[in-house]
Every structure is written in structure tokens, then in C-alpha cells.
Design an enzyme around this catalytic site. Structure first.
Site, PDB file in Angstrom:
ATOM      1  N   TRP A   1       0.838  -1.208   0.000  1.00  0.00           N
ATOM      2  CA  TRP A   1       0.000   0.000   0.000  1.00  0.00           C
ATOM      3  C   TRP A   1       0.865   1.246   0.000  1.00  0.00           C
ATOM      4  O   TRP A   1       0.540   2.239  -0.655  1.00  0.00           O
ATOM      5  CB  TRP A   1      -0.973  -0.007   1.178  1.00  0.00           C
ATOM      6  CG  TRP A   1      -1.978  -1.112   1.089  1.00  0.00           C
ATOM      7  CD1 TRP A   1      -2.151  -2.150   1.967  1.00  0.00           C
ATOM      8  CD2 TRP A   1      -2.949  -1.322   0.045  1.00  0.00           C
ATOM      9  NE1 TRP A   1      -3.156  -2.968   1.537  1.00  0.00           N
ATOM     10  CE2 TRP A   1      -3.664  -2.490   0.373  1.00  0.00           C
ATOM     11  CE3 TRP A   1      -3.283  -0.626  -1.120  1.00  0.00           C
ATOM     12  CZ2 TRP A   1      -4.694  -2.992  -0.432  1.00  0.00           C
ATOM     13  CZ3 TRP A   1      -4.310  -1.125  -1.924  1.00  0.00           C
ATOM     14  CH2 TRP A   1      -5.001  -2.290  -1.577  1.00  0.00           C
TER      15      TRP A   1
ATOM     16  N   ASP B   1      -1.362   6.670   6.303  1.00  0.00           N
ATOM     17  CA  ASP B   1      -2.487   5.802   5.947  1.00  0.00           C
ATOM     18  C   ASP B   1      -2.658   4.830   7.115  1.00  0.00           C
ATOM     19  O   ASP B   1      -1.779   4.018   7.368  1.00  0.00           O
ATOM     20  CB  ASP B   1      -2.140   5.065   4.648  1.00  0.00           C
ATOM     21  CG  ASP B   1      -3.165   3.981   4.267  1.00  0.00           C
ATOM     22  OD1 ASP B   1      -4.144   3.791   5.005  1.00  0.00           O
ATOM     23  OD2 ASP B   1      -2.963   3.336   3.212  1.00  0.00           O
TER      24      ASP B   1
ATOM     25  N   LYS C   1     -11.746  -1.711   7.044  1.00  0.00           N
ATOM     26  CA  LYS C   1     -10.896  -2.650   7.759  1.00  0.00           C
ATOM     27  C   LYS C   1     -11.339  -2.745   9.221  1.00  0.00           C
ATOM     28  O   LYS C   1     -11.599  -3.808   9.731  1.00  0.00           O
ATOM     29  CB  LYS C   1      -9.421  -2.229   7.678  1.00  0.00           C
ATOM     30  CG  LYS C   1      -8.919  -1.943   6.265  1.00  0.00           C
ATOM     31  CD  LYS C   1      -8.696  -3.206   5.452  1.00  0.00           C
ATOM     32  CE  LYS C   1      -8.678  -2.972   3.959  1.00  0.00           C
ATOM     33  NZ  LYS C   1      -7.512  -2.272   3.428  1.00  0.00           N
TER      34      LYS C   1
HETATM   35  C1  LIG Z   1      -7.072  -1.841   2.123  1.00  0.00           C
HETATM   36  C2  LIG Z   1      -6.042  -0.797   2.189  1.00  0.00           C
HETATM   37  C3  LIG Z   1      -5.948   0.209   1.227  1.00  0.00           C
HETATM   38  C4  LIG Z   1      -6.854   0.283   0.008  1.00  0.00           C
HETATM   39  O1  LIG Z   1      -8.113   0.636   0.412  1.00  0.00           O
HETATM   40  P1  LIG Z   1      -9.274   0.933  -0.660  1.00  0.00           P
HETATM   41  O2  LIG Z   1     -10.318   1.536   0.203  1.00  0.00           O
HETATM   42  O3  LIG Z   1      -9.639  -0.380  -1.249  1.00  0.00           O
HETATM   43  O4  LIG Z   1      -8.737   1.874  -1.663  1.00  0.00           O
HETATM   44  C5  LIG Z   1      -4.974   1.188   1.377  1.00  0.00           C
HETATM   45  N1  LIG Z   1      -4.143   1.167   2.426  1.00  0.00           N
HETATM   46  C6  LIG Z   1      -4.197   0.205   3.371  1.00  0.00           C
HETATM   47  C7  LIG Z   1      -3.241   0.241   4.517  1.00  0.00           C
HETATM   48  C8  LIG Z   1      -5.141  -0.802   3.285  1.00  0.00           C
HETATM   49  O5  LIG Z   1      -5.193  -1.756   4.227  1.00  0.00           O
END
Ligand SMILES: *Cc1c(COP(=O)(O)O)cnc(C)c1O
Length: 359
Positions: A100, A170, A194
Site C-alpha cells: 500500500w 495511511d 478494515k
Molecule cells: C485496504 C487498504 C488500502 C486500500 O483501500 P481501498 O479503500 O480499497 O482503496 C490502502 N491502504 C491500506 C493500509 C489498506 O489496508
């Protein structure tokens, strides 16, 4: 019957929240309609979004000089929104600790110079590099991290030394899993699917001085933080039902005792699994112990066929979504806030039994 769902995301939600939402499905709070059916400009929805924001502020102790935005486009859209809004000097430092972070780093290259100042790619992202004294460009607009690596199962236990630069994180897969000091960040963002709510909502917590008119040329209106901040996340139709569920999860976390209690609960759960992995002769964890995530626990047997057999038998026994990410294989148990402790205890019992049978 509900299964134990170890999915990395979309993922398990508190049963209590789902039941409450079911009860309110046809008639939310005397409105005679579902939250899905109501105007986002209605009094009822205004109260839902305002309460959700206030509860999140309470939980994370968010200072008044930060805005909370409820947006769409997933975490992936922020990979572009961050540089478009923040790259005034067209330069930023990225710490690449997993897929990511790498995607964010690559996306940023479309907008300016993204410099990888540290990486753990040399050992397939199984650790967090030392970030105490990185070579951060003098004119970098920000330093970017993915705080918890959903796929590889590592977590920053200490934030990098950004040398005074704005930190952007993030936190998709560790959102609300433990207390955070918001003042250490310029931007904290995450997709909620998540650890918080249904897919479709991304929450951005951003310090006010970073919200400006001065975005990169060509930045779409919908990607401008200022537009969303000025309109209190109601510039256009927000992901209303998702925000409503997030609000319920915030209330649930408050009732559970807040983020300190969540941390204790998560540490207890993760310890059960890691302790077992550390002494197992069949299974082993794949990341350095000091960098282990409390949320995503990858493990392997070292034999692909045995991994597949485990995943299959676990599924038949009511443990869903234990297959590792398609890019890494093996297994991964995601044990977010809403995973009850019994889920982890029963999984470990099942792993012990499997180990005995396959010794
Ligand atoms: C799942 C995830 C993403 C992507 O998320 P989307 O909402 O599908 O774009 C980005 N960063 C992390 C750390 C993730 O776990």
C-alpha cells in the site's frame, strides 16, 4: 450461524452494531424511512454525521485545529489526493514498507518527485526500517507512511523522525485500534472497511493549515480537501449509510472503554496467536517480532500444499478468510477490534489440532 471472519477487509463488524442497524432498517428513529432513503440534507442525517464526527473527536482526542472529513473513493484515492493537495514544492518523502505504501509512492510520482527515503523491500517487507535519522530532502512537503501494513503484518511502533516535516499516515488497517497522538500528524486517513465500518467511506483527519486553495493545477474539485472541509463533508452526496454505521461503531468503542480499552483487548488477542506461533513446530509467523501488527497476523507452514489444506479445513470448521493475500500466499488472520477473543482462542485450538494431525 455467524462464522469467525478473519478477512483483512471488508471485515468483521460488532454484532451489536449490525443488530441495531437491522432494527432501524425500515424506520430510523421515527422518521418512517431507512437511513439509506433519507436526504443527506435532512435534520436526521445532519444529526447522524455531526454525532459521528463528535464521537470520533472524543475517541481520538482530535484537537480543534483539525478537520474531520468523511469522503469516498477509498484509501486508494487518497494516494492521489495527498500529493495534489500537499505537494507545494512538488517533492515528498515516502517510506516504503509494503504494497500500500508502494502504491501511494508510485501514484505520487504522477504529481511530483516522490523520494523513497527508506524501504523494507529487501526482505519482502517483513520489518519496519529504522526511521530515526532518514535523509529527508530539505524541501520535502511531507513524509508519508502506511502505519500498519495490512498485507505483510508489520506496524510502526514508533513514528519516523520527520525532521520537522508534516507526517501523512495511511491508517486504514489500524484505525481506532489503539490511542494516537493526533498532533504528531498533519494528515491521518483510512478506508473504514478494515476496522470501522462498511466499504465506501474514507475518513481524513487533517490539520487546518494544510487545507488551502493552492492545490496542483488540474486537481479535480472532488479531490480538494478545502471543498470538503468548507462544506462539512456535504459538498455532494456523502456515503450516508456508511457514515451512519461508522457512527454506531464509534459509540460501540466508547461503550467498550475507548481506545485504551481497545488496545488492551487487541494486545490480549494478538498475544494468544503470537505466543502459539512462537512455539509451534508447524506454523511460523513471517515478520520480525518487534514490528508485529496487532491487527494482521500472517503465518505459514513453509509448505504450500499444507497451507492450502489448512485454509480449507479451517473454512469447513467455521474460520473464514484465512488465506494470505494473493501476492504473498500462506495464511493471514486479521483480528480487528470487532473480532471477539473467543474467535482467536478457538482458532488457536484449531491450529493445535491441525498441527497434531499433520506432524
Ligand atoms: C485496504 C487498504 C488500502 C486500500 O483501500 P481501498 O479503500 O480499497 O482503496 C490502502 N491502504 C491500506 C493500509 C489498506 O489496508
Amino acid at each position: 450461524m455467524r462464522v469467525y471472519n478473519f478477512s483483512a477487509g471488508p471485515a468483521v463488524l460488532p454484532e451489536e452494531v449490525l443488530k441495531e442497524a437491522a432494527e432501524e432498517m425500515l424506520d430510523y428513529n421515527g422518521t418512517g424511512m431507512s437511513v439509506m432513503e433519507m436526504s443527506h440534507r435532512s435534520k436526521a442525517f445532519e444529526e447522524i454525521i455531526n454525532t459521528a464526527e463528535q464521537d470520533l473527536r472524543d475517541l481520538m482526542n482530535i484537537p480543534d485545529n483539525y478537520k474531520v472529513l468523511f469522503l469516498q473513493g477509498g484509501a486508494s484515492q487518497q494516494f492521489a489526493a495527498v500529493p495534489m493537495n500537499l505537494m507545494k514544492n512538488k517533492k515528498a518523502a515516502y517510506i516504503v514498507t509494503g504494497q500500500w505504501a508502494k502504491k501511494a509512492y508510485q501514484e505520487a510520482q504522477n504529481y511530483g518527485e516522490a523520494v523513497a527515503v527508506a524501504s523494507s523491500a529487501d526482505k519482502t517487507f517483513s520489518y519496519i526500517p529504522d526511521c530515526s535519522d532518514l535523509d529527508i530532502p530539505e524541501d520535502a512537503d511531507y513524509v508519508y507512511i502506511c502505519e500498519n501494513n495490512t498485507i505483510y503484518g508489520t506496524k510502526f511502533k514508533e513514528l519516523p523522525n520527520t525532521k520537522g516535516k508534516t507526517l501523512v499516515a495511511d491508517v486504514s488497517s489500524c484505525f481506532l485500534s489503539e490511542p494516537v497522538d493526533v498532533t504528531k500528524y498533519g494528515v491521518i486517513y483510512g478506508g473504514v472497511q478494515k476496522n470501522i465500518g462498511p466499504a465506501g467511506v474514507v475518513i481524513v483527519i487533517i490539520r487546518e493549515d494544510l487545507i488551502t486553495e493552492d492545490t496542483l493545477p488540474g486537481t479535480p474539485t472532488m479531490l480538494k480537501y478545502k471543498i470538503h472541509a468548507d462544506n462539512k463533508s456535504l459538498y455532494n452526496t456523502p456515503p450516508a449509510y456508511g457514515i451512519y454505521i461508522c457512527g454506531k461503531v464509534f459509540k460501540w468503542i466508547k461503550k467498550m472503554g475507548g481506545l485504551e480499552a481497545m488496545k488492551a483487548h487487541n494486545e490480549k488477542k494478538a498475544k494468544i496467536l503470537y505466543d502459539y506461533l512462537d512455539q509451534s513446530k508447524l506454523f511460523k509467523g513471517t515478520v520480525e517480532a518487534k514490528d508485529r501488527s496487532l491487527m494482521n497476523v500472517p503465518f505459514i507452514t513453509g509448505n504450500d500444499e499444507l497451507d492450502a489444506k489448512f485454509v480449507k479445513e479451517a473454512k469447513a470448521a467455521g474460520f473464514e478468510n484465512l488465506k494470505g493475500h494473493r501476492s504473498v500466499g500462506g495464511m493471514r488472520a486479521s483480528i480487528y477490534n470487532a473480532m471477539p477473543i473467543e474467535g482467536v482462542e478457538k482458532l488457536v485450538e484449531f491450529m493445535k489440532k491441525f498441527e497434531e494431525e499433520n506432524a
